[in-house]
Design an enzyme around this catalytic site. Structure first.
Site, mmCIF file in Angstrom:
data_model
loop_
_atom_site.group_PDB
_atom_site.id
_atom_site.type_symbol
_atom_site.label_atom_id
_atom_site.label_comp_id
_atom_site.label_asym_id
_atom_site.label_seq_id
_atom_site.Cartn_x
_atom_site.Cartn_y
_atom_site.Cartn_z
ATOM 1 C CG HIS A 248 -6.737 7.022 4.641
ATOM 2 N ND1 HIS A 248 -6.954 6.642 3.344
ATOM 3 C CD2 HIS A 248 -7.967 7.262 5.179
ATOM 4 C CE1 HIS A 248 -8.249 6.652 3.093
ATOM 5 N NE2 HIS A 248 -8.886 7.021 4.190
ATOM 6 C CG ASP B 163 -1.908 1.166 1.176
ATOM 7 O OD1 ASP B 163 -2.937 1.027 0.509
ATOM 8 O OD2 ASP B 163 -1.624 2.220 1.786
ATOM 9 C CD GLU C 43 -1.576 6.230 2.698
ATOM 10 O OE1 GLU C 43 -2.248 7.133 2.160
ATOM 11 O OE2 GLU C 43 -2.057 5.120 3.007
ATOM 12 C CG ASP D 73 -4.570 1.748 4.730
ATOM 13 O OD1 ASP D 73 -4.972 1.732 5.907
ATOM 14 O OD2 ASP D 73 -4.810 2.683 3.936
#
Length: 563
Positions: free
Chosen positions: A172, A30, A32, A177
């Site tokens: 998030h 994952d 960001e 995540d």
């Protein structure tokens, strides 16, 4: 951490072909980021990954990444990652090779893999690193086949984590995540094990079983052509149950009677249907437009979207001595300025709140003349209204603020964006993330609505636009658009005189009259479909009556920030 389900071992048959899921190493990743477009300059701010095999965690990877650019306030609000946190973090030039070494030999897994893998590949290409030959699984795509609407209203990670009782709550942040995605993946594999899915290949190609009664209806597609168009499923009373579109009518309709159709509601619809009607269309765009019009006309029970294009809301800047903003259901021929349409009243209210944060015009519904005389309201006492009602402000000062507001609606949203961003930054600095998130949502509603209105208005004002596109098969498709409505569509025959064909198409096109104000002569959704086609690479404008333009400093340049 979820343990490996026993069904993986116990339910594996001797004739199983492929790589057993219990032997596959998955690397669940994952990211960001500072936004949604790596090609547009957005950067990675965090990478989190979990490597698992047979339900056991083999290792974890986590690093913040210095984007060498300021993190937008609304992203900081969403992720909790601030500029200070990434100041000493490694750059992507160091972080990406480290991640690729960690993930080597694994099957990459991500929730909405197109996003995460797209970012990783972009920066690998930028660094000149050959992209490893990863196989990729997307948990969103698998969830769409496994999790029904009865279990979850959507297939977002937060929703699926609740369905499968994940041990980690998505927040998030990349590693959290990724851990939640691992639990979701294991939960779906466990469920599918009971349906005979035990190998990676079976997982990649899985689709829900179809009832025998559905398969027996395959003959309903036999008379449909291999051509683009619209299809209508009807019941025994000739009521339209569902409307869809496809580039190949026969192939698409046949898929409803095979294992490729997984939606439970659609399976119910197919069981009720007794006939399928096909309407052949010249082009794919014509098929999309016909679909929208037929859904609006018949309002089929099994179509979820586009059934009520008339149920919209507009934001109106009134024309009166002391103008104000109001929410209305329709546009009038009253020379007022309108923003919209909004698909929901809540989105319109959010946009309205963002504008009231910036422009202190009156919020009352009272009607008064040029010389009002009454006491001020609480908003005036709070400094959020110029208070024309008690004579605190004069007409010229008030008119100047209204001009700024009109300019933000129609041309340049910078005043709104800058002020709301400043508020979000201040709130984020004070760790008041929930309040900052409210302002972010309001700003997103305004930016999206302003961009949509500016794009639609630019096309709506053109009495006619004629454009063509060379398709992959070498044919030229031509569309005639009048006041934002598709008036004609066709394909230039091989060997024909192109200009003569276009002239003939225009002569036979639908007569379209302009709508009131900024509205297109079609639904907003139809005009948006047309705009997307007109903006495709390779589209050539043959002729245009009017000016098809959008403001250079318009809201469109801000939309990408909000996804």
């Amino acid at each position: 951490m979820t343990t490996a389900p026993a069904t993986w071992e116990e339910q594996r048959s001797f004739d199983e072909i492929g790589r057993p899921l219990r032997d596959v190493t998955f690397c669940v990743v994952d990211l960001e980021t500072t936004g949604g477009s790596p090609g547009g300059g957005d950067m990675i701010t965090e990478i989190g990954a979990v490597k698992v095999r047979g339900g056991e965690v083999l290792g974890e990877f986590q690093t913040l990444v210095n984007p060498h650019t300021s993190i937008p306030p609304f992203i900081a609000v969403l992720t909790g990652i601030t500029n200070g946190m990434v100041a000493e973090a490694p750059a992507i030039e160091s972080a990406l090779p480290a991640f690729l070494e960690f993930a080597a030999g694994s099957v990459l897994v991500a929730h909405n893999a197109r996003f995460d893998v797209g970012f990783l590949r972009h920066f690998a290409d930028r660094q000149g690193i050959p992209w490893p030959d990863f196989e990729v699984l997307d948990t969103v795509k698998i969830a769409r086949r496994v999790v029904t609407r009865d279990e979850s209203p959507n297939h977002k990670l937060e929703s699926l984590a609740r369905v499968f009782r994940a041990g980690t709550t998505p927040n998030h942040r990349a590693l959290a995540d990724a851990r939640a995605t691992v639990d979701v993946l294991h939960g779906m594999i466990e469920r599918l094990g009971g349906l005979g899915v035990h190998t990676l290949e079976e997982l990649q190609t899985y689709s829900a079983k179809v009832h025998a009664a559905q398969r027996r209806k395959r003959h309903l597609a036999d008379r449909l052509p291999h051509a683009p168009g619209v299809y209508l499923f009807c019941d025994e009373g000739s009521r339209v149950l569902y409307v869809g579109t496809s580039r190949d009518l026969r192939r698409r309709v046949r898929s409803y009677f095979t294992a490729s159709e997984t939606r439970s509601r659609i399976g119910e619809m197919v069981r009720i249907a007794t006939s399928v009607t096909g309407i052949e269309c010249s082009t794919a765009l014509e098929a999309e437009v016909r679909e929208l019009r037929l859904i609006a006309e018949h309002k089929p029970a099994y179509n979820r979207r586009s059934k009520y294009p008339e149920k919209v809301t507009f934001l109106k800047l009134t024309r009166e001595p002391w103008p104000r903003l109001s929410l209305v259901k329709r546009v009038l021929d009253d020379d007022a300025d309108y923003l919209g349409p909004f698909s929901s009243r809540s989105a319109a209210e959010s946009c309205l709140a963002a504008l009231h944060e910036v422009f202190p015009i009156r919020q009352c519904n009272d009607r008064f003349g040029k010389q009002p005389s009454r006491s001020a309201c609480v908003l005036a006492e709070m400094g959020r209204c110029l208070s024309p009602c008690d004579g605190t402000t004069d007409a010229d000062t008030y008119a100047a603020v209204v001009r700024q507001l009109r300019d933000a609606l129609l041309r340049d949203p910078d005043d709104v964006v800058e002020l709301v961003n400043a508020k979000m930054a201040a709130l984020a600095e004070s760790e008041r993330f929930e309040e900052a998130g409210v302002h972010r949502d309001r700003l997103a509603s305004f930016v999206r609505a302003a961009a949509r209105s500016q794009r639609l208005t630019s096309l709506t004002r053109c009495p006619e636009v004629v454009a063509a596109l060379r398709e992959d098969d070498g044919r030229w498709t031509v569309h005639v658009v009048r006041y934002g409505r598709l008036a004609a569509a066709g394909v230039i025959p091989a060997g024909a005189d192109a200009l003569a064909y276009v002239d003939q198409l225009r002569a036979g096109a639908e007569t379209v009259l302009p709508a009131i104000g900024p509205l297109p002569a079609a639904t907003a959704e139809e005009s948006e479909r047309i705009l997307r086609w007109l903006e495709r690479p390779g589209v050539r404008l043959i002729d245009i009556d009017g000016e098809w333009t959008c403001p250079v400093a318009g809201a469109g340049r801000e939309v990408a920030r909000f996804g």
